[in-house]
Design an enzyme around this catalytic site. Sequence first.
Site, short mmCIF file in Angstrom:
data_model
loop_
_atom_site.label_atom_id
_atom_site.label_comp_id
_atom_site.label_asym_id
_atom_site.label_seq_id
_atom_site.Cartn_x
_atom_site.Cartn_y
_atom_site.Cartn_z
N TYR A 277 0.83 -1.21 0.00
CA TYR A 277 0.00 0.00 0.00
C TYR A 277 0.86 1.26 0.00
O TYR A 277 0.67 2.16 -0.82
CB TYR A 277 -0.92 0.00 1.22
CG TYR A 277 -1.85 1.18 1.29
CD1 TYR A 277 -2.85 1.38 0.34
CD2 TYR A 277 -1.76 2.11 2.33
CE1 TYR A 277 -3.71 2.45 0.42
CE2 TYR A 277 -2.63 3.19 2.42
CZ TYR A 277 -3.60 3.35 1.46
OH TYR A 277 -4.45 4.43 1.52
N GLY B 167 -0.50 0.72 23.22
CA GLY B 167 -1.48 1.74 22.87
C GLY B 167 -0.94 3.15 22.96
O GLY B 167 -1.70 4.12 22.92
N PRO C 274 2.99 2.53 12.37
CA PRO C 274 3.52 3.87 12.67
C PRO C 274 3.35 4.23 14.15
O PRO C 274 2.29 4.01 14.74
CB PRO C 274 2.69 4.80 11.78
CG PRO C 274 2.17 3.91 10.69
CD PRO C 274 1.95 2.58 11.33
#
Length: 313
Positions: A149, A211, A276
Amino acid sequence: MSEKRAVVLGAAGFIGSHLTDRLLAEGWRVTGMDNFITGTRRNLEHLSREPRFDFVEGDICQPLDAITGRVDAVLDFASPASPIDYLKHPFETLHVGSHGVENALRLAKRAGAVFVLSSTSEVYGDPLEHPQRESYWGNVNPIGPRAVYDEAKRFAEAITVAYRRYEKVDVRIARIFNTYGPRMRLDDGRIVPTFVAQALRGQPITVFGEGTQTRSFCYVDDNVEGIWRLLHARFQDPVNIGNPHEMTVLQFAEAVQRFVGSHCPIVHEPLPEDDPRVRRPDITRAKEVLGWEPRVGFEDGMRRTIAWFRERV
């Protein structure tokens, strides 16, 4: 002046369908095209009796000879965009970002139309610059799992600029950051539909890693407004279209719990390769060139989105 006509490639997709609605609302005729690899017919059902809309089912990796007559704008939004989709369709993703984009550019050249490329913040990869400006060249792994992608979109930008330089096509490049809203597929694997669907179903919300990685979320109406303004701007370099309000993935999961009213737990899973660590657009250029910045607040946008998902879970 006669009615303007746009060709929207990927018209049955999430952003493509909203963009089609906007063009029609502005008085344009629209020809949509999609092969339904990731788009859904449901996104266009409300246009079945719209006389200014026609649809061609097809793959833009094939020549677009079926599209004839006046065309004022070609807007290329035809590509898988979520990790689940582009990892399931790696070759289709590479092809639509190369053969497909060139076919779209050839159509724009033939018709003398403006060409709008939907690029992505993924061209910045796992960025070493934060926030990301359009002048940043990126930090992309060219052989990692996301490369099908990321590199397809980087090539798409390169060939778009080549057609601008050597074929004199009037181009626009929108680098789109995380966008959310109604018409996203619940199973597309991106963070907003995944977390919302899990919360609505009472399932654990799955957060990758600790997270602490950050994301920025732009409501789809704001995104479409930015693209609309870009279409009409005489500016041919890339423009970031996104919301600079940044939060961690864990903060987003907690916000979803709060908005849904769910007590489902948050669980942690291994971080995917090349995920990322940060993502936030610098939208200085969009403000200066387009007079644009997001208007829909995060809580307002999420409540609209959750209401739409709630009817479909």
